[in-house]
Design a protein around this motif. Sequence first.
Motif, PDB file in Angstrom:
ATOM      1  N   TYR A   8      37.896  35.421  30.956  1.00 50.09           N
ATOM      2  CA  TYR A   8      37.746  33.973  30.955  1.00 50.09           C
ATOM      3  C   TYR A   8      39.113  33.324  30.788  1.00 50.09           C
ATOM      4  O   TYR A   8      39.851  33.641  29.849  1.00 50.09           O
ATOM      5  N   GLY A   9      39.436  32.403  31.693  1.00 47.63           N
ATOM      6  CA  GLY A   9      40.707  31.694  31.648  1.00 47.63           C
ATOM      7  C   GLY A   9      40.699  30.569  30.644  1.00 47.63           C
ATOM      8  O   GLY A   9      39.664  30.206  30.072  1.00 47.63           O
ATOM      9  N   THR A 173      36.547  31.689  36.134  1.00 51.80           N
ATOM     10  CA  THR A 173      37.559  30.657  36.075  1.00 51.80           C
ATOM     11  C   THR A 173      36.939  29.295  36.340  1.00 51.80           C
ATOM     12  O   THR A 173      35.719  29.113  36.188  1.00 51.80           O
ATOM     13  N   ASP A 174      37.762  28.318  36.752  1.00 53.59           N
ATOM     14  CA  ASP A 174      37.257  26.967  36.987  1.00 53.59           C
ATOM     15  C   ASP A 174      37.074  26.646  38.466  1.00 53.59           C
ATOM     16  O   ASP A 174      36.908  25.489  38.839  1.00 53.59           O
ATOM     17  N   VAL A 175      37.119  27.648  39.328  1.00 51.36           N
ATOM     18  CA  VAL A 175      36.850  27.460  40.755  1.00 51.36           C
ATOM     19  C   VAL A 175      35.788  28.462  41.181  1.00 51.36           C
ATOM     20  O   VAL A 175      35.489  29.423  40.476  1.00 51.36           O
ATOM     21  N   LYS A 209      46.807  30.842  43.730  1.00 46.55           N
ATOM     22  CA  LYS A 209      47.066  31.078  42.310  1.00 46.55           C
ATOM     23  C   LYS A 209      45.836  31.500  41.515  1.00 46.55           C
ATOM     24  O   LYS A 209      45.893  31.582  40.298  1.00 46.55           O
ATOM     25  N   VAL A 210      44.726  31.766  42.171  1.00 47.53           N
ATOM     26  CA  VAL A 210      43.503  32.069  41.432  1.00 47.53           C
ATOM     27  C   VAL A 210      43.587  33.423  40.750  1.00 47.53           C
ATOM     28  O   VAL A 210      43.147  33.587  39.611  1.00 47.53           O
ATOM     29  N   PRO A 225      36.519  47.080  41.454  1.00 46.51           N
ATOM     30  CA  PRO A 225      36.028  45.903  42.200  1.00 46.51           C
ATOM     31  C   PRO A 225      36.254  44.628  41.383  1.00 46.51           C
ATOM     32  O   PRO A 225      35.917  44.570  40.191  1.00 46.51           O
ATOM     33  N   LEU A 226      36.825  43.616  42.022  1.00 46.33           N
ATOM     34  CA  LEU A 226      37.036  42.323  41.383  1.00 46.33           C
ATOM     35  C   LEU A 226      36.006  41.332  41.908  1.00 46.33           C
ATOM     36  O   LEU A 226      35.739  41.292  43.109  1.00 46.33           O
ATOM     37  N   HIS A 227      35.477  40.525  40.990  1.00 40.42           N
ATOM     38  CA  HIS A 227      34.525  39.489  41.382  1.00 40.42           C
ATOM     39  C   HIS A 227      35.004  38.172  40.791  1.00 40.42           C
ATOM     40  O   HIS A 227      34.941  37.969  39.574  1.00 40.42           O
ATOM     41  N   VAL A 228      35.525  37.304  41.630  1.00 41.12           N
ATOM     42  CA  VAL A 228      36.078  36.024  41.186  1.00 41.12           C
ATOM     43  C   VAL A 228      34.990  34.970  41.283  1.00 41.12           C
ATOM     44  O   VAL A 228      34.463  34.702  42.367  1.00 41.12           O
ATOM     45  N   ARG A 229      34.658  34.361  40.119  1.00 40.46           N
ATOM     46  CA  ARG A 229      33.547  33.409  40.069  1.00 40.46           C
ATOM     47  C   ARG A 229      33.906  32.252  39.150  1.00 40.46           C
ATOM     48  O   ARG A 229      34.819  32.350  38.332  1.00 40.46           O
ATOM     49  N   SER A 230      33.137  31.182  39.259  1.00 39.47           N
ATOM     50  CA  SER A 230      33.280  30.077  38.329  1.00 39.47           C
ATOM     51  C   SER A 230      32.498  30.365  37.053  1.00 39.47           C
ATOM     52  O   SER A 230      31.366  30.871  37.107  1.00 39.47           O
TER      53      SER A 230
END
Length: 443
Positions: A8-9, A173-175, A209-210, A225-230
Amino acid sequence: MALVVQKYGGSSVADADGLARVARRIVATRAAGHDVAVVVSAMGDTTDDLLDLTREITRKPTARELDMLLTAGERISMALLAMAIHELGHPATSFTGVQAGLRTNDEFGRARILDVAPDRIRSVLDDGGVAIVAGFQGGSADDDVTTLGRGGSDTTAVALAAALDADVCEVLTDVDGLFSADPRVVSMARQLPHLSTEEALELSAHGAKVLHLRSIEFARRYDVPLHVRSSFTDLPGTWVSDDPRVVPQRPVPHKNQEDPMEEPRIRGLAHSHDQSKLTVVNVPDVPGRAAAIFAVITDAVESLDMIGQTHTASDTGVIDFSFALPVEDAHKAVEALQARQSELGFTAVTRDDSVGKLSVVGSGMRSSPEVPATLFRALSAAGITVHLLATSEIRLSVVVEGSQLDAATQAVHTAFGLDVELDEDGVPSDGSPRALAHAGSGR
């Protein structure tokens, strides 16, 4: 049951409400039957506030003490998050980077991870608890606290996931994920459901920059495995992996793009205003001189990928070379070159900080002349001049005037058919989410 590492950012844990929301999300993941380890950044602007306070005390803080100070932010957020999880009736234990077994070299401010021994983390998970780790930090062989540099919490999370053999590392993150361009610049940018690690590396290295670059390198090396989520929604986000079980090897193209077998596949754009154009003027055109200049620059900076021979005068026997570098690196390169000017024999070195870099990322770049042709047509139609050009197997980058960078990004995004189509209600017709921001994910 899966083992999930969540990161968590700072924007996700910016205040008490954010901490409580994140705690509920973690407990929900645990209630779904998964083991959960969490890496957390400092709250909101804590790190910037600490740096501002430092500047009021000294202009030249010692690197060791600065690392000791800056790691306080993550220790605050990890402890508060553990308390928030306890309030929900679930056990949680917080750990500093050192306590989590993260060992680094002794390069304060930019430490490299040497080893992760997550025995204490695994013990908490085995007992049914949530382990919370302070991101961005570790410890040297002398037990000094070290930091991994900006974006280091992403790297902490992936390193921990690799050490635990986790099923996935979620970067919350926030996106809503990674996009075909920065939605703050290109309103018609679309969210990308999946990327290869190579594609994600190129986008991150050249402006997106995410995700922190080192975290993607770790994920690629250790098959995480990376999972980029809000952290604010339940939207599906973006998967980054080379595993065909996670990311299809030939993802479905956007409806505006044709997909013959060997046609180039443009995945997205990245742009950066943090660029300088450095020009070495009147370099003697003799064997070995250009190599000597390149050696000076590469000794002074970490990377150099934009090089151009901007002027040749055969009758005078001199050449001008130009390079594009991040602004901070350009300052270092100028100092290094000026220190060797008499030896290298050039007339002057100039620096122009008013430029920007636009990069197009996708497969089939090198073998398709249509990609640069499309790029240059779009830029020409928008009245934009290219100063420098660089290519790789999956990337084509150009340097343009900084004042024209946003317009260049918009024009090229449209030219490659990446704009998302909207229905009559203004909703993406392909069902993809649109973001209102494309901020960084915190540390």
